[in-house]
Design a protein around this motif. Sequence first.
Motif, PDB file in Angstrom:
ATOM      1  N   ALA A 135      15.285  -9.488  18.599  1.00  0.00           N
ATOM      2  CA  ALA A 135      14.560  -8.446  17.878  1.00  0.00           C
ATOM      3  C   ALA A 135      14.207  -7.285  18.805  1.00  0.00           C
ATOM      4  O   ALA A 135      13.893  -7.482  19.981  1.00  0.00           O
TER       5      ALA A 135
ATOM      6  N   HIS B 112      23.047  -4.050  14.922  1.00  0.00           N
ATOM      7  CA  HIS B 112      21.868  -3.248  15.271  1.00  0.00           C
ATOM      8  C   HIS B 112      22.200  -1.756  15.193  1.00  0.00           C
ATOM      9  O   HIS B 112      21.531  -0.981  14.510  1.00  0.00           O
TER      10      HIS B 112
ATOM     11  N   TYR C  35      11.658  -5.127  10.749  1.00  0.00           N
ATOM     12  CA  TYR C  35      11.667  -6.478  11.311  1.00  0.00           C
ATOM     13  C   TYR C  35      11.881  -7.451  10.167  1.00  0.00           C
ATOM     14  O   TYR C  35      11.076  -7.517   9.243  1.00  0.00           O
TER      15      TYR C  35
ATOM     16  N   GLN D 248       3.340 -10.110  11.126  1.00  0.00           N
ATOM     17  CA  GLN D 248       4.293 -11.198  10.935  1.00  0.00           C
ATOM     18  C   GLN D 248       3.588 -12.504  10.568  1.00  0.00           C
ATOM     19  O   GLN D 248       4.075 -13.271   9.731  1.00  0.00           O
TER      20      GLN D 248
ATOM     21  N   ARG E 242      17.808  -7.198  12.644  1.00  0.00           N
ATOM     22  CA  ARG E 242      16.400  -7.064  12.988  1.00  0.00           C
ATOM     23  C   ARG E 242      16.149  -5.824  13.834  1.00  0.00           C
ATOM     24  O   ARG E 242      16.931  -5.480  14.698  1.00  0.00           O
ATOM     25  N   GLY E 243      14.983  -5.215  13.612  1.00  0.00           N
ATOM     26  CA  GLY E 243      14.458  -4.244  14.539  1.00  0.00           C
ATOM     27  C   GLY E 243      15.253  -2.965  14.671  1.00  0.00           C
ATOM     28  O   GLY E 243      15.421  -2.463  15.774  1.00  0.00           O
TER      29      GLY E 243
ATOM     30  N   ARG F  18       8.979 -13.272  19.729  1.00  0.00           N
ATOM     31  CA  ARG F  18      10.384 -13.689  19.721  1.00  0.00           C
ATOM     32  C   ARG F  18      10.550 -14.925  18.830  1.00  0.00           C
ATOM     33  O   ARG F  18      11.585 -15.086  18.179  1.00  0.00           O
TER      34      ARG F  18
ATOM     35  N   CYS G 226      10.215 -13.234  15.222  1.00  0.00           N
ATOM     36  CA  CYS G 226      11.172 -12.205  14.803  1.00  0.00           C
ATOM     37  C   CYS G 226      12.599 -12.512  15.214  1.00  0.00           C
ATOM     38  O   CYS G 226      13.531 -11.861  14.736  1.00  0.00           O
TER      39      CYS G 226
ATOM     40  N   SER H 119      12.220 -11.067   8.295  1.00  0.00           N
ATOM     41  CA  SER H 119      11.760 -12.457   8.344  1.00  0.00           C
ATOM     42  C   SER H 119      12.008 -13.037   6.964  1.00  0.00           C
ATOM     43  O   SER H 119      11.129 -13.102   6.135  1.00  0.00           O
TER      44      SER H 119
END
Length: 703
Positions: free
Chosen positions: A145, A658, A34, A161, A692-693, A138, A141, A36
């Motif tokens: 995400a 992704h 994740y 987070q 992300r993710g 949401r 992230c 950030s």
Amino acid sequence: MTADGKGASARIEQHAEASGDATVTQVAGDQNIYLSGRGPAPKALHSLPAVHGTLIGRDLEVQELLDLLDPGNQGRSAVVVSAVAGLPGVGKTALAMHAAHQAADRGWFPGGRIFLDLRGYDPVGQVTAGQALTALLRALCGADADLPVTPEEQAGLYRSQMAKLASTRGPVLLVLDSASSAAQVEPLLPGGQTHRVMVTSRHTLASLPATLIDLTVLKATDAADMIRESLVSANRNDPRPVREPDALAMLAERCGLLPLALQITAANLKADPERPLADLAEELKNEQAQLALSYSDDEQTLAIRASFELSYRRLPQEQARLFRLLALNPTAQVSLDAAAALAAVPAVQARQLLVKIAQAHLIEPAGAQWWRMHDLMRLYAKQLADRPAGLDDQEEALDRLLEYYRATTDAADDHLRALPGDWVPDRFPDRTAALAWLDGERPNLVTAVALAAAASPDVAMSLTECLSVFLNQRRHFDDVIATGQHALTAARELGDRHREGTALNNLGLALQEVRRFEEAINAHTQDLAICRELGDRHREGTALNNLGLALREMRRFEEAINAHTQAATTFRELGDRHREGTALNNLGNALREMRRFEEAINAHTQDLAICRELGDRYGEGTALNNLGLVLREMRRFEEAINAHTQAATTFRELGDRHREGTALNNLGNALREMRRFGRVRKMWRAVVSGGRGYRKRQPSRRQ
């Protein structure tokens, strides 16, 4: 490393920092990244609504709140602003917002200022703790995400987070408005002493580890000042406050010294600048006396009712009609276009009506195209609508509103489902605009399905189908389940077996996402029975494929292999090459779990050939990625590296960061097996910088 539980079933979690910009979490073999970064904070981290007007008579309370919010002060990090004995209209939200903005102006919360309306007193649209936690994730992230689905994993990620924000950007202020219970709030507390949480509620929420500030009515002088300030702000030469000081004091008393009633009364006076204050005070007195004959409420509640009544009576017919109809909207916040649909008028005319209603303080602006009703005002509007004189075209208005939501969602859904080169209706200019509309209207749309299930079952089913792709892409699986259950009820009520099966299929997929696999298996099994009853072989194959996915998650691999094999055979007999390939992909994954690697390679190779034959680049990338996983299990590392490299290249060309990250992650693992550690580090840097993710798992394909 931490372990919860004992034995083989214990969940193992590992947390690490990646390049200072990502949190890497590994849970029972699934690895999630994740991001950030240290760049500008996402817009969602600065979501405090604007404040309107001057706050009068609350200086001590504001200072008390600021003392509690000051990051330099130690003590409890949460504060509840509540109303004494549930007193309505006392100005909890206004106080909280003014204090929040002053705190932000002092630079106290560089990590972000997040506002979330829990709608705790809305009988239909109340936000659950799980939905609120998802919304906060949401904001933290990013909207796209790939979030964990279990409450425990989400709570862990949320705290992680928030801790990262504290160390990289600074403390965060979280404002949770209109909570009705401690259960709505407790999972949202970030823990520690760094961040601050401010909660508004009609109740004290005494079980929360929070400092309580109870609000009561204003002092008489402050209440009179509130009316005076409002009149003078509209016309600095308004002579009435100076000319009628006793009437001004009486008017404040007739409003129960409550800010909400005072605002509405002042709006009435501004709209009628020649009216004496004593005249309105007398009318309020008479109105309260009349209301007391019908209601057994306390003095303050009667004061609010009276102020509502007098303000409503001043509205011209068209404004009064729209005000009543606004109560039909699924939530307290309504868009311009939705209001226009309710009133059956053009948007330009609807805006004019809404502006006038807002000037009477019966609604308030909530953005360029949005208006919001106070929950007490909304209840009052519903009561008006239930009166014989207010019934007018309620049923027709609700039908228009639901059809507006259905048709507009359908148009947005077209953009989400469109392939390159497809023609799409021009209701939205592009996919980004369609997604923005869906994101903004989601609370209304999800609640509209519940309303439609009772009023118009066919619309409930159609709206649910139109929302399916959006809610799944945004991973709002609780909403998918809620709308799916309403659609299922509607289909059964209408005796529509085909759409009952569709609802069961969609419900089963969402239940899989939240790891409720037994329920998912039950839903897919019911769908399969309906498909066979109707002789719908295409949907039978789909039901078998999705049933196999749920069975595999329950480690019932032989049953999963059987289901996917039947699905592939069915689609082959029907000549549906694309769905045959999908079933083969999932069959290969199930065979891999049983360590039947040669058969798995055969399944993935067949799928790859089909995807290349059909020009399905996404399917090709997925097939290559899954083929690489099996090859690695067989220690055919060079072939695995080649497959994952091709998969990553394919997804990069498609612009799917992704899936590219997933392929790069798997490529890195294959390179590590070959002890090519320099390239492994390069792969990880590519993964961390890509999106992300990312999840390290073999992707399944659904239908």
